[in-house]
Write a protein that holds these residues in place. Structure first.
Motif, mmCIF file in Angstrom:
data_model
loop_
_atom_site.group_PDB
_atom_site.id
_atom_site.type_symbol
_atom_site.label_atom_id
_atom_site.label_comp_id
_atom_site.label_asym_id
_atom_site.label_seq_id
_atom_site.Cartn_x
_atom_site.Cartn_y
_atom_site.Cartn_z
ATOM 1 N N ASN A 24 19.713 -106.314 48.312
ATOM 2 C CA ASN A 24 18.852 -106.676 47.182
ATOM 3 C C ASN A 24 19.316 -106.069 45.868
ATOM 4 O O ASN A 24 19.879 -104.989 45.819
ATOM 5 N N CYS A 77 14.062 -102.347 57.820
ATOM 6 C CA CYS A 77 15.505 -102.511 57.626
ATOM 7 C C CYS A 77 16.258 -102.189 58.911
ATOM 8 O O CYS A 77 15.866 -101.316 59.658
ATOM 9 N N LEU A 83 16.110 -107.156 37.165
ATOM 10 C CA LEU A 83 15.530 -105.918 36.644
ATOM 11 C C LEU A 83 16.240 -104.746 37.261
ATOM 12 O O LEU A 83 15.647 -104.057 38.054
ATOM 13 N N SER A 84 17.486 -104.552 36.947
ATOM 14 C CA SER A 84 18.107 -103.489 37.706
ATOM 15 C C SER A 84 19.324 -102.909 37.031
ATOM 16 O O SER A 84 20.151 -103.631 36.510
ATOM 17 N N ASP A 85 19.398 -101.589 37.070
ATOM 18 C CA ASP A 85 20.637 -100.948 36.632
ATOM 19 C C ASP A 85 21.553 -100.757 37.835
ATOM 20 O O ASP A 85 22.529 -100.044 37.792
ATOM 21 N N GLU A 86 21.173 -101.384 38.951
ATOM 22 C CA GLU A 86 22.013 -101.277 40.139
ATOM 23 C C GLU A 86 23.126 -102.301 40.092
ATOM 24 O O GLU A 86 24.000 -102.319 40.935
ATOM 25 N N GLY A 91 18.200 -112.361 54.855
ATOM 26 C CA GLY A 91 17.083 -111.801 54.088
ATOM 27 C C GLY A 91 16.162 -110.863 54.829
ATOM 28 O O GLY A 91 15.022 -110.685 54.413
ATOM 29 N N TYR A 109 17.295 -111.055 46.873
ATOM 30 C CA TYR A 109 18.187 -110.793 48.005
ATOM 31 C C TYR A 109 19.403 -111.696 47.868
ATOM 32 O O TYR A 109 19.277 -112.915 47.878
ATOM 33 N N ASN A 140 7.746 -110.883 46.393
ATOM 34 C CA ASN A 140 8.298 -111.854 47.338
ATOM 35 C C ASN A 140 7.284 -112.390 48.341
ATOM 36 O O ASN A 140 7.379 -113.516 48.776
ATOM 37 N N LYS A 168 19.984 -114.480 50.455
ATOM 38 C CA LYS A 168 19.032 -115.572 50.603
ATOM 39 C C LYS A 168 18.797 -116.279 49.272
ATOM 40 O O LYS A 168 18.709 -117.491 49.206
ATOM 41 N N GLY A 195 16.975 -105.517 42.786
ATOM 42 C CA GLY A 195 15.561 -105.735 42.490
ATOM 43 C C GLY A 195 14.947 -106.537 43.620
ATOM 44 O O GLY A 195 15.263 -106.306 44.789
ATOM 45 N N ASN A 196 14.121 -107.508 43.289
ATOM 46 C CA ASN A 196 13.484 -108.280 44.364
ATOM 47 C C ASN A 196 14.345 -109.448 44.856
ATOM 48 O O ASN A 196 13.933 -110.209 45.709
ATOM 49 N N MET A 242 29.806 -100.210 50.102
ATOM 50 C CA MET A 242 30.827 -101.242 50.206
ATOM 51 C C MET A 242 32.174 -100.555 50.016
ATOM 52 O O MET A 242 32.221 -99.418 49.555
ATOM 53 N N PHE A 245 11.414 -98.189 35.643
ATOM 54 C CA PHE A 245 12.542 -98.369 36.565
ATOM 55 C C PHE A 245 13.785 -97.585 36.156
ATOM 56 O O PHE A 245 14.420 -96.923 36.965
ATOM 57 N N GLU A 246 14.107 -97.651 34.884
ATOM 58 C CA GLU A 246 15.340 -96.994 34.452
ATOM 59 C C GLU A 246 15.107 -95.562 33.970
ATOM 60 O O GLU A 246 15.979 -94.964 33.342
ATOM 61 N N PRO A 248 34.195 -106.740 40.305
ATOM 62 C CA PRO A 248 33.109 -106.542 39.346
ATOM 63 C C PRO A 248 33.583 -106.307 37.914
ATOM 64 O O PRO A 248 33.050 -106.895 36.972
ATOM 65 N N PHE A 285 23.971 -97.048 53.991
ATOM 66 C CA PHE A 285 23.207 -98.294 54.101
ATOM 67 C C PHE A 285 23.772 -99.402 53.214
ATOM 68 O O PHE A 285 23.877 -100.553 53.635
ATOM 69 N N GLU A 340 28.718 -110.305 45.486
ATOM 70 C CA GLU A 340 28.970 -109.709 46.788
ATOM 71 C C GLU A 340 28.172 -108.416 46.883
ATOM 72 O O GLU A 340 28.161 -107.619 45.952
ATOM 73 N N MET A 341 27.451 -108.254 47.974
ATOM 74 C CA MET A 341 26.745 -107.003 48.240
ATOM 75 C C MET A 341 26.931 -106.739 49.718
ATOM 76 O O MET A 341 27.205 -107.658 50.485
ATOM 77 N N ARG A 378 23.728 -97.822 45.563
ATOM 78 C CA ARG A 378 22.714 -96.774 45.703
ATOM 79 C C ARG A 378 23.311 -95.506 46.311
ATOM 80 O O ARG A 378 22.838 -94.973 47.298
ATOM 81 N N GLY A 426 17.570 -105.890 54.728
ATOM 82 C CA GLY A 426 17.128 -105.034 53.631
ATOM 83 C C GLY A 426 18.160 -104.383 52.738
ATOM 84 O O GLY A 426 17.788 -103.565 51.916
ATOM 85 N N ARG A 427 19.466 -104.725 52.856
ATOM 86 C CA ARG A 427 20.400 -103.951 52.033
ATOM 87 C C ARG A 427 20.977 -104.669 50.823
ATOM 88 O O ARG A 427 21.431 -104.005 49.908
ATOM 89 N N TYR A 464 8.805 -105.092 44.880
ATOM 90 C CA TYR A 464 9.545 -106.267 45.342
ATOM 91 C C TYR A 464 8.783 -107.035 46.429
ATOM 92 O O TYR A 464 8.744 -108.265 46.413
#
Lengths: 337, 291
Positions: free
Chosen positions: B265, A252, B287-290, B259, B270, A308, B273, B267-268, A281, A224-225, B226, A278, B251-252, A287, B262-263, A304
């Motif tokens: 998330n 989406c 699991l994310s560097d996001e 849910g 949401y 899910n 939700k 990782g998995n 913010m 992933f990273e 953040p 998409f 906040e995203m 992304r 699709g925006r 994912y």
């Protein structure tokens, strides 16, 4: 119920009979592309040239642009008028097994927790008549996803093109009920049945392209990273979003208002994780970079979604490979992880 | 000590409801918090809808100006005060601009509540530390008033609120009320003061360390920009708070709130939700560097 059959040159009669109670949608040519469109009441020649549509059948349930409700400002303030799809039953005639599976996959999302009334209404009012693939495209890789060109479990009725005849098999109860009401069908012989089975088998064997899914989720997590991998993989991607547009499981969407003076509509439209806006913010964007968006799309489908909903959100239909202007190939990118 | 947060199970929706159709609501009051933040008091037009509606602190909703579009904000009032509802908005784009132009008597679309909530049950009998920055106090104030309206079932309460400057302090009427309330230890700080500011000056994380709340039988709840959250989490760790003792709300970018679009998330997960309320342990497992 055993197999039924109809002469291919009699298909017109069969479709006419179906059209009495249903809107019959089938593959047709429009603007140089193959799409699902309401039957014109005449042509049945799609059996000669149809491989698959460019726009996946998800569009029949989750249209690219959908009016959700109308609002109008009156004396007493805003009034809202819900715009639900009409209740007429439709038959999707000629849906490929991979695309029927794709609907099962996105059913899970649209029926999850908060039910999506627009999608589900259309699903409830539809009957799927599948058509097995005798000649898969070179971009198909459904066999790797446990879907075969003659897969029957996701449709109500399955047809197989066997020389002069169309072999018809009821799969669901809904399909069985429909077939029992149809005149003009005759019983197929065991010879034709085995011919159909043979054709489905040989079609599956024709699928050469594969996607390597072994240990994929583990591999994806540890990769992933790996920014370098994703930067390289996404280098030629133009972020045009066509892969998401033609994908039968990409779901989406965006919600926007259209307005004219005191009235307007709220509209849902397809959106794409390939577009930087998409997820934007005001202060940040998780992304912003193209490689993150490509990573998101593949992780969503192959990691994912399985986490899910318990299934990979890819059916191996190959549309994204066929339509990509710069030849990005999902099987290579997933295989390279 | 475990503080568990729940998931939104969609039970706010009645059978047969179309989840995308908003209620039409009336703006009853507009409060100018700062030069770019406003708070709106609003109410149902329909008394039956009002009577049926309920929510929990931490949940959010989709708000719309008809003809302009929808945007996501938390419900910032407390479920213990259902006379009206409140939400606060920073002016940053097209929809928030249109919301800022709304006046008393104007109508908005409202659908919700969505998402999970602060774990009211598992914070009972505990000391609570609230740490809010800027407009990030909005979701916290829903919980704070909720807690204060049932003050007896909680132990000590510390509230630390900070903003960039005195002019950026939102919810001054709340800050004042909590300051006067001897059942609350209220601290307000600004990054930079001005000529008339006589209060505390300093960034939230060092001020928090200076106040030094004990992690013993305590839960910390934080929300803000953040960068502030990031350093606040570090300060709480320094003070000895475990990851299960820290709750935040994320906040995203969202559209549907349920849910599907699709925006939002990570990782998995949401955020709409599975969140927006998470424990720090949960966030560390993303699991994310996001994020």
């Amino acid at each position: 119920m055993g197999y039924k059959k109809i002469k291919k040159d009699q298909l017109n009669t069969f479709l006419s009979e179906l059209s009495k109670d249903y809107t019959v949608v089938l593959p047709s040519r429009s603007g140089g592309q193959v799409v699902f469109a309401p039957w014109d009441g005449k042509n049945t020649d799609f059996l000669d040239w149809y491989k698959n549509t460019i726009i996946p059948p998800k569009a029949l349930f989750f249209p690219p642009v959908e009016e959700m409700f109308r609002f109008r400002k009156g004396e007493e303030g805003y009034e809202i008028e819900e715009l639900m799809p009409d209740k007429r039953q439709q038959i999707i005639f000629g849906i490929r097994p991979c695309d029927a599976r794709a609907l099962k996959i996105i059913d899970m999302l649209f029926a999850d927790t908060y039910k999506d009334p627009y999608y589900l209404r259309r699903r409830e009012n539809s009957l799927l008549v599948g058509l097995s693939c005798n000649e898969p495209c070179d971009t198909c890789f459904c066999a790797s996803l446990d879907i075969s060109p003659g897969q029957s479990e996701d449709v109500d009725i399955l047809c197989t093109d066997v020389s002069d005849n169309l072999l018809i098999e009821a799969i669901s109860e809904k399909g069985s009920n429909l077939l029992s009401e149809m005149s003009g069908l005759s019983d197929a012989g065991s010879e034709e049945e085995s011919k159909a089975k043979e054709m489905r088998k040989s079609a599956k064997e024709k699928i050469a392209r594969q996607i390597n899914l072994s240990g994929l989720q583990e591999k994806m997590r540890s990769n992933f990273e790996n920014r370098e991998y994703w930067e390289k993989a996404s280098k030629k991607c133009m972020a045009c979003g066509i892969c998401t547009y033609v994908c039968p499981t990409c779901h989406c969407f965006d919600i926007n208002d259209e307005n004219r003076k005191k009235e307007g509509k709220r509209v849902r439209s397809w959106d794409s994780c390939k577009f930087p806006l998409f997820t934007r913010m005001p202060m940040e964007n998780p992304r912003h970079e193209k490689w993150r968006r490509m990573r998101q799309r593949y992780h969503h489908k192959f990691e994912y979604y399985p986490m899910n909903f318990g299934t990979i959100a890819c059916t191996g239909c190959g549309r994204c490979i066929r339509e990509c202007p710069v030849n990005v190939d999902v099987t290579e990118i997933i295989g390279g992880i | 000590m475990m503080v568990a947060v729940e998931k939104d199970k969609g039970d706010s929706l009645m059978e047969g409801d179309n989840v995308y159709i908003p209620h039409v609501m009336k703006i009853e009051k507009v409060i100018e918090e700062t030069q770019n933040i406003k708070t709106f008091h609003f109410n149902f037009k329909d008394e039956t809808q009002k009577a049926q509606f309920s929510f929990k602190s931490g949940q959010f909703a989709e708000y719309s100006v008809f003809g302009v579009g929808e945007a996501t904000f938390c419900i910032s009032s407390s479920p213990t005060r259902m006379d009206h509802l409140e939400f606060s908005v920073m002016r940053v784009g097209k929809v928030t601009q249109a919301i800022h132009e709304l006046q008393e008597g104007d109508e908005i679309g409202f659908r919700g509540p969505y998402g999970n909530w602060f774990p009211l049950d598992s914070i009972q009998g505990k000391n609570l530390v609230f740490v809010g920055g800027g407009i990030g106090l909005a979701p916290l104030r829903s919980l704070i008033w909720n807690v204060l309206d049932n003050r007896d079932i909680y132990k000590d309460i510390v509230i630390l609120y900070g903003a960039r400057s005195p002019a950026d302090l939102s919810f001054k009427y709340d800050l004042e009320a909590w300051d006067k309330d001897d059942r609350v230890n209220m601290y307000t700080t600004v990054d930079r003061g001005d000529e008339s500011w006589t209060g505390r000056v300093g960034l939230i994380p060092p001020v928090l360390e200076e106040i030094g709340p004990s992690p013993e039988n305590t839960v910390a709840i934080t929300c803000g920009p953040p960068i502030m959250i990031k350093f606040t989490l570090q300060s709480l760790e320094k003070l000895g708070f475990t990851h299960d003792q820290i709750i935040t709300t994320l906040e995203m970018r969202m559209k549907c709130g349920i849910g599907k679009c699709g925006r939002c998330n990570i990782g998995n997960i949401y955020v709409c939700k599975d969140g927006p309320v998470f424990t720090y342990s949960q966030i560390r497992n993303f699991l994310s560097d996001e994020f």
